[in-house]
Every structure is written in structure tokens, then in C-alpha cells.
Design a protein around this motif. Structure first.
Motif, PDB file in Angstrom:
ATOM      1  N   HIS A  25      -3.878 -13.131  12.898  1.00 53.71           N
ATOM      2  CA  HIS A  25      -4.680 -12.515  13.958  1.00 53.71           C
ATOM      3  C   HIS A  25      -6.030 -12.017  13.430  1.00 53.71           C
ATOM      4  N   ASN A  34      -8.729 -16.706  21.043  1.00 54.78           N
ATOM      5  CA  ASN A  34      -7.665 -15.895  21.644  1.00 54.78           C
ATOM      6  C   ASN A  34      -6.402 -16.743  21.725  1.00 54.78           C
ATOM      7  N   VAL A  35      -5.455 -16.466  20.828  1.00 56.98           N
ATOM      8  CA  VAL A  35      -4.210 -17.240  20.742  1.00 56.98           C
ATOM      9  C   VAL A  35      -3.108 -16.459  21.451  1.00 56.98           C
ATOM     10  N   SER A  36      -2.470 -17.072  22.442  1.00 53.08           N
ATOM     11  CA  SER A  36      -1.428 -16.391  23.200  1.00 53.08           C
ATOM     12  C   SER A  36      -0.190 -16.169  22.340  1.00 53.08           C
ATOM     13  N   ASP A  37       0.635 -15.212  22.745  1.00 51.24           N
ATOM     14  CA  ASP A  37       1.883 -14.951  22.029  1.00 51.24           C
ATOM     15  C   ASP A  37       2.790 -16.180  22.051  1.00 51.24           C
ATOM     16  N   VAL A  38       2.816 -16.875  23.183  1.00 50.69           N
ATOM     17  CA  VAL A  38       3.672 -18.066  23.314  1.00 50.69           C
ATOM     18  C   VAL A  38       3.241 -19.144  22.333  1.00 50.69           C
ATOM     19  N   LEU A  39       1.935 -19.395  22.235  1.00 50.90           N
ATOM     20  CA  LEU A  39       1.437 -20.399  21.297  1.00 50.90           C
ATOM     21  C   LEU A  39       1.704 -19.973  19.865  1.00 50.90           C
ATOM     22  N   TYR A  40       1.457 -18.710  19.552  1.00 58.23           N
ATOM     23  CA  TYR A  40       1.685 -18.231  18.190  1.00 58.23           C
ATOM     24  C   TYR A  40       3.152 -18.371  17.789  1.00 58.23           C
TER      25      TYR A  40
END
Length: 218
Positions: A25, A34-40
Motif C-alpha cells: 500500500h 487505488n487498489v481495491s481490497d478484493v483485487l489485493y
């Protein structure tokens, strides 16, 4: 008959996910994405380079995947050296000693880079228990590709049928399944939103798989 145990590292031996989360992050912030929680969470168990290749393509970044890897590792190294909360997973050192004392060969098969693996093994004095360490970062394909576990079984000196894998991620379990190696899923608080349905056994504590419990698994 069980002869060897193949360990994943992140989420199994060390609770490094918080450090990786912070490092990634910080990298995301540095390159302004901006990386979503789902993608991460979908990246769990994968090596850093393929993650950065996907990020570079998805966000059309000017930095190369290799530059992104370098940025992330810079942040991780700083956190590793300065975050006092970093420790072994509860009960894993006792498990490692139990297996080692009972004659099992132990192999590490991690998606982490070899410098990170060596840094952790040195810090916690783990080298004396393991006959080999393998890094997915050195391979062409990352988990869920089975190559790392196929190579780990070879490194143990035994057949795949004489080995088990301990994993905590969907991608790692898929890799063990594809390698046709008995897989134990460690369902811990450190591994969120992972799929353990294809594992041969699911545990929540390491005392469930002490040597006396697993020696008859195969």
C-alpha cells in the motif's frame, strides 16, 4: 508413508502479511493507484513480479513491473527492519522442531523472493531445520502453478506421495492440488477470504497436526 513436509512461508511460518500489506500500500500510494481490497486479496500466495505485472497492465502505469517490485521491496525491507510486531506464527516453531526431531525432511516452498526468505530464516534461526528452500520468484510461473511444489518434493529426496504441503492461500492450495500432493490448509486469522474447500485437511491450530497426528495421513 510420510517422509517430508513442504511449508509455505507467508501466513504459515511468519505473520508477514501485515508487513506485505503495508509495503504494497505504500507502493500503491507512491505510484498513485487505488487498489481495491478484493483485487489485493486475489494476489495472496503469488510472487511479487506477477502481481506487479498485473498492476502495471491494469492501471497502465509508466513504471515497469520490475520498478514496481523494487519500490515494494524497498518498503518491505524498511518495515522488516523497524516493525517490532513481526514474529513467527504461534506454535509453528514447536511444530517445526517436532517434525525435525521425528526425522521428517522439511522444505520451504514460498512465493517470496530468496533475499526475503533468507532474511526471515536468519532472523528466526530456521535454517538448521530445513534441507532446502525454494523461491517462486526464481520460477517462470507463480502459484497456483504447481512447479514450486513439484520441485520441492524433488528437493526433499522423496516421492510426491511421501510428502505433504502446509498452505494458507487459495493459490497455494491450487498449486498443491495440481502437483498431486496432500495439502493441509491452515485457516488462520492472518489469511482472509481464502478458499480451503479443495484441501485434504483444514486446521486452525498447529497442534492439530503434530507428528503423532499426521504420520498416518499417507
Amino acid at each position: 508413508m510420510l517422509k517430508a513436509v513442504i511449508f509455505d512461508m507467508d501466513g504459515v511460518i511468519v505473520d508477514s502479511e501485515p508487513l506485505h500489506h503495508k509495503a504494497y500500500h505504500r507502493m500503491f500510494k507512491e505510484v498513485n493507484i487505488n487498489v481495491s481490497d478484493v483485487l489485493y486479496q486475489s494476489y495472496t500466495g503469488q510472487a511479487t513480479l506477477p502481481i506487479c505485472q498485473h498492476l502495471q497492465k491494469t492501471f497502465n502505469l509508466n513504471q515497469s513491473p520490475e520498478e514496481l517490485v523494487s519500490i515494494k521491496r524497498k518498503h518491505f525491507k524498511y518495515l522488516f527492519d523497524n516493525d517490532d510486531s513481526f514474529k513467527l506464527i504461534d506454535g509453528v516453531l514447536e511444530l517445526i522442531k517436532d517434525y525435525h526431531n521425528n526425522g521428517l525432511k522439511l522444505v520451504l516452498a514460498s512465493s517470496a523472493s530468496m533475499p526475503n526468505i533468507n532474511r526471515i530464516f536468519t532472523r528466526f534461526e530456521l535454517d538448521k531445520y530445513f534441507v532446502s528452500k525454494l523461491s517462486g520468484a526464481d520460477l517462470k510461473a507463480s502459484k497456483p502453478h504447481p512447479e514450486i511444489f513439484i520441485n520441492a518434493a524433488k528437493a526433499s529426496g522423496f516421492e510426491k506421495e511421501e510428502c505433504i504441503v502446509i498452505e494458507d492461500s487459495t493459490n497455494g492450495i491450487k498449486a498443491a492440488n495440481a502437483a498431486n500432493i496432500f495439502c493441509i490448509a491452515f485457516d488462520s486469522a492472518h489469511s482472509k477470504n481464502q478458499d480451503y474447500t479443495t484441501a485434504n485437511k483444514v486446521i486452525t491450530e498447529f497442534n492439530e497436526i503434530r507428528f503423532d497426528e499426521i504420520k498416518t495421513f499417507l
